[in-house]
Write a protein that holds these residues in place. Structure first.
Motif, short mmCIF file in Angstrom:
data_model
loop_
_atom_site.label_atom_id
_atom_site.label_comp_id
_atom_site.label_asym_id
_atom_site.label_seq_id
_atom_site.Cartn_x
_atom_site.Cartn_y
_atom_site.Cartn_z
N GLU A 19 43.57 39.95 47.92
CA GLU A 19 43.47 41.39 47.71
C GLU A 19 43.17 41.73 46.26
OE1 GLU A 19 46.93 43.30 49.34
OE2 GLU A 19 46.21 43.06 51.40
N ASP A 20 43.79 41.01 45.33
CA ASP A 20 43.54 41.24 43.91
C ASP A 20 42.09 40.95 43.54
OD1 ASP A 20 46.18 42.00 43.54
OD2 ASP A 20 46.79 40.11 42.61
N LYS A 21 41.51 39.96 44.20
CA LYS A 21 40.13 39.58 43.93
C LYS A 21 39.13 40.54 44.57
CE LYS A 21 36.95 35.68 44.48
NZ LYS A 21 36.78 34.31 44.98
N LYS A 22 39.41 41.02 45.77
CA LYS A 22 38.46 41.79 46.56
C LYS A 22 38.59 43.31 46.47
CE LYS A 22 35.96 38.90 49.00
NZ LYS A 22 34.52 38.94 48.92
N TYR A 23 39.76 43.82 46.09
CA TYR A 23 39.99 45.25 46.17
C TYR A 23 40.50 45.84 44.86
CZ TYR A 23 39.83 44.40 51.20
OH TYR A 23 39.44 44.01 52.45
N ASP A 24 40.07 47.06 44.59
CA ASP A 24 40.68 47.86 43.54
C ASP A 24 41.69 48.77 44.23
OD1 ASP A 24 39.18 46.98 41.32
OD2 ASP A 24 37.52 48.31 41.87
N LYS A 25 42.78 49.02 43.56
CA LYS A 25 43.79 49.90 44.12
C LYS A 25 43.97 51.07 43.17
CE LYS A 25 46.18 46.12 46.37
NZ LYS A 25 47.39 45.34 46.50
N ILE A 26 44.11 52.26 43.76
CA ILE A 26 44.36 53.45 42.96
C ILE A 26 45.55 54.20 43.54
CG2 ILE A 26 41.95 53.71 42.25
CD1 ILE A 26 41.71 55.98 44.29
#
Length: 87
Positions: A19-26
């Motif tokens: 998830e850290d590699k594939k997604y940005d979180k806001i």
């Protein structure tokens, strides 16, 4: 009915790395008791047969496409060029 097996620490770590590699979180703050409350958006997402995340993402994508094409922005109901003139 089968019981779910607990998720191992290794699996949790692998999922986090992915998830850290594939997604940005806001962080999105929504005012309660408004048209944009989480509950309201969730209800509309369910009616559309979508997840909350999918519904929000599609709404953002639609607005970006409108702005990129310099079409009428459905939120402000102004053309991009009109916005620049107002500034």
């Amino acid at each position: 009915m089968s019981e779910k097996k607990p998720v191992s620490a290794a699996q949790k770590a692998a999922t986090k790395r992915f998830e850290d590699k594939k997604y940005d979180k806001i962080l999105l703050r929504l005012q309660k008791d408004s048209i944009t409350s989480k509950e309201s958006i969730q209800t509309h997402a369910e009616k559309a047969g979508e997840s909350l995340n999918g519904y929000i993402t599609k709404a953002i994508e639609a607005r970006i496409k409108v702005q990129d094409n310099k079409e009428v922005d459905p939120v402000s109901e102004k053309m991009e060029t009109e916005k620049e003139a107002d500034e």
